[in-house]
Design an enzyme around this catalytic site. Structure first.
Site, PDB file in Angstrom:
ATOM      1  N   HIS A  33      59.557  47.745  12.830  1.00  0.00           N
ATOM      2  CA  HIS A  33      58.874  48.775  13.743  1.00  0.00           C
ATOM      3  C   HIS A  33      57.854  49.389  13.001  1.00  0.00           C
ATOM      4  O   HIS A  33      56.905  50.085  13.353  1.00  0.00           O
ATOM      5  CB  HIS A  33      59.534  49.480  14.637  1.00  0.00           C
ATOM      6  CG  HIS A  33      60.023  48.817  15.839  1.00  0.00           C
ATOM      7  ND1 HIS A  33      59.376  48.093  16.451  1.00  0.00           N
ATOM      8  CD2 HIS A  33      61.326  49.165  16.423  1.00  0.00           C
ATOM      9  CE1 HIS A  33      60.243  47.961  17.675  1.00  0.00           C
ATOM     10  NE2 HIS A  33      61.304  48.497  17.503  1.00  0.00           N
ATOM     11  N   GLY A  48      60.601  43.750  32.844  1.00  0.00           N
ATOM     12  CA  GLY A  48      60.035  42.610  31.978  1.00  0.00           C
ATOM     13  C   GLY A  48      58.550  42.388  32.696  1.00  0.00           C
ATOM     14  O   GLY A  48      58.216  41.297  32.925  1.00  0.00           O
TER      15      GLY A  48
HETATM   16  P1  PAP Z   1      62.717  47.057  21.131  1.00  0.00           P
HETATM   17  O1  PAP Z   1      61.262  47.596  20.656  1.00  0.00           O
HETATM   18  O2  PAP Z   1      63.441  47.989  21.448  1.00  0.00           O
HETATM   19  O3  PAP Z   1      62.881  45.948  20.567  1.00  0.00           O
HETATM   20  P2  PAP Z   1      61.155  45.496  23.124  1.00  0.00           P
HETATM   21  O4  PAP Z   1      61.659  44.534  23.358  1.00  0.00           O
HETATM   22  O5  PAP Z   1      59.847  45.683  22.394  1.00  0.00           O
HETATM   23  O6  PAP Z   1      61.977  46.854  22.756  1.00  0.00           O
HETATM   24  O7  PAP Z   1      60.680  46.106  24.690  1.00  0.00           O
HETATM   25  C1  PAP Z   1      61.466  45.986  25.833  1.00  0.00           C
HETATM   26  C2  PAP Z   1      60.473  45.558  26.824  1.00  0.00           C
HETATM   27  O8  PAP Z   1      60.358  44.064  26.821  1.00  0.00           O
HETATM   28  C3  PAP Z   1      61.292  45.921  28.276  1.00  0.00           C
HETATM   29  O9  PAP Z   1      60.152  46.204  29.032  1.00  0.00           O
HETATM   30  P3  PAP Z   1      60.516  46.947  30.434  1.00  0.00           P
HETATM   31  O10 PAP Z   1      61.238  48.119  30.177  1.00  0.00           O
HETATM   32  O11 PAP Z   1      58.944  47.330  30.730  1.00  0.00           O
HETATM   33  O12 PAP Z   1      61.206  46.000  31.237  1.00  0.00           O
HETATM   34  C4  PAP Z   1      62.003  44.554  28.546  1.00  0.00           C
HETATM   35  O13 PAP Z   1      62.224  44.387  29.908  1.00  0.00           O
HETATM   36  C5  PAP Z   1      60.921  43.407  27.857  1.00  0.00           C
HETATM   37  N1  PAP Z   1      61.350  42.108  27.676  1.00  0.00           N
HETATM   38  C6  PAP Z   1      62.555  41.941  27.021  1.00  0.00           C
HETATM   39  N2  PAP Z   1      62.635  40.605  26.964  1.00  0.00           N
HETATM   40  C7  PAP Z   1      61.740  39.886  27.675  1.00  0.00           C
HETATM   41  C8  PAP Z   1      61.337  38.719  28.043  1.00  0.00           C
HETATM   42  N3  PAP Z   1      62.061  37.736  27.435  1.00  0.00           N
HETATM   43  N4  PAP Z   1      60.158  38.368  28.735  1.00  0.00           N
HETATM   44  C9  PAP Z   1      59.251  39.528  28.871  1.00  0.00           C
HETATM   45  N5  PAP Z   1      59.694  40.715  29.092  1.00  0.00           N
HETATM   46  C10 PAP Z   1      60.632  41.136  28.011  1.00  0.00           C
END
Ligand code: PAP
Length: 345
Positions: free
Chosen positions: A158, A313
């Site tokens: 990050h 998501g």
């Molecule tokens: P991180 O920075 O803690 O790793 P990150 O994965 O960047 O988190 O972001 C999480 C977001 O990606 C979540 O969004 P939301 O809160 O708006 O729902 C999560 O749901 C979404 N996310 C995780 N996996 C996927 C996927 N396979 N496809 C689309 N969105 C996803």
């Protein structure tokens, strides 16, 4: 074709062997050293809304929580990138988990075709397969043994571009996949995340104040986005800038872009055989969220529940949480900070 496909012999039977671990379930972050505490005392700091007193420190233009900053500095001092390394980079909550899954599936598809019943993504969270430099490798107990990673090494961060270790920024030919997202959805996603992990104790309105000041972990988001955006324009063969919204709107096209950028474009045979669709399905929100490991498991480093990475998501969930005034506030920042950059969010 396939120049960068991970073809090392003796593929691991399961993902645990991708990253040799020496952690325990009772892991606690090591205490900060006195030297580091002294260094911290020289930096500007601000208290953030949290259950326990928690400070962010301003270092090289960005805000960091203290434990993260120690790892960032350690990583800057010690990490040596290799030409074949691939990094998934982002500011938090922009789609990191998804992009990690896609990059892993693409690079490892020879030994793990997407349809294989023992694909590592079926039994491990993407964060365990693609660890963060400043969390998995240089954070916590330095528990991950990078020497055991197969080549090309797939890692994540990050960190803002300007603070990356020199060997990633300019001392090697490694590649960086960066994902950005509409800051309104990023903000809402982060608020839910920090509230759910129990660190944060703030209303959305309070959190928004801090977000708009740039005061969040790895903030400000605008400089984070712009740093990688500029690099993607100047060094397009080294940095690929992706947007969550584009990935949602046209996933196949974006996966092709990623594969080509990584030097592992799909062959005609793979195209005809449906490998692209299978990778998309394997890495889809529904596909990953529904796996037992992601419903019940915990991360190997940090021990967050895997389910926390799969909330809605969706694009535009901010409409369910932000008032028009709150949304406008973020939109004004976007307009002000990005209008001359060519970056449209
Ligand atoms: P991180 O920075 O803690 O790793 P990150 O994965 O960047 O988190 O972001 C999480 C977001 O990606 C979540 O969004 P939301 O809160 O708006 O729902 C999560 O749901 C979404 N996310 C995780 N996996 C996927 C996927 N396979 N496809 C689309 N969105 C996803």
């Amino acid at each position: 074709m396939h120049a960068n496909l991970n073809t090392k012999q003796s593929p691991p039977k399961n993902s645990k062997r991708y990253i040799s671990m020496s952690f325990t379930n009772t892991f606690q972050p090591p205490p900060l050293s006195q030297d580091f505490k002294d260094f911290l005392s020289t930096l500007p700091r601000k208290k953030i809304f949290a259950k326990e007193p928690l400070y962010c420190y301003h270092y090289q233009g960005f805000w960091y929580l203290e434990g993260v900053l120690e790892a960032v500095i350690s990583c800057q001092e010690h990490f040596q990138a290799e030409d074949s390394d691939v990094f998934v980079a982002s500011t938090p909550k922009c789609g990191t988990t998804w992009l990690k899954a896609i990059a892993f599936a693409l690079l490892n598809r020879r030994r793990h075709p997407a349809a294989s019943g023992d694909h590592p993504l079926l039994s491990s969270n993407p964060h365990d397969l693609v660890p963060f430099l400043e969390i998995g490798l240089y954070g916590s107990s330095k528990a991950l043994d990078i020497a055991s990673f197969p080549s090309p090494r797939l890692l994540s961060t990050h960190m803002p571009h300007s603070s990356l270790p020199e060997s990633i920024r300019s001392g090697s030919k490694c590649k960086i996949l960066y994902v950005a997202r509409d800051p309104k959805d990023t903000f809402v996603s982060a608020w839910h995340f920090f509230t759910r992990v129990g660190v944060a104790d703030f209303t959305m309105a309070e959190a928004l104040e801090q977000f708009c000041e740039g005061l969040n972990s790895y903030g400000p988001f605008w400089d984070h986005f712009l740093g990688y955006w500029k690099q993607s324009l100047e060094n397009p063969e080294r940095v690929l800038f992706l947007k969550y919204e584009d990935m949602k709107a046209r996933p196949a096209a974006e996966v092709h872009r990623v594969a080509e950028f990584l030097g592992c474009a799909f062959s005609a045979e793979e195209e005809e055989g449906g490998e692209v669709d299978r990778i998309l399905e394997l890495c889809s929100f529904e596909g990953l969220r529904g796996l037992e490991v992601n419903m019940k498991g915990k991360l190997m480093v940090g021990h967050a529940e895997n389910s926390i990475f799969f909330r809605r998501g969706e694009v535009g969930d901010w409409k369910n949480h932000l008032s028009p005034e709150m949304a406008e506030r973020i939109d004004r920042i976007v307009e002000e900070k990005f209008s001359e950059s060519g970056l449209c969010l």
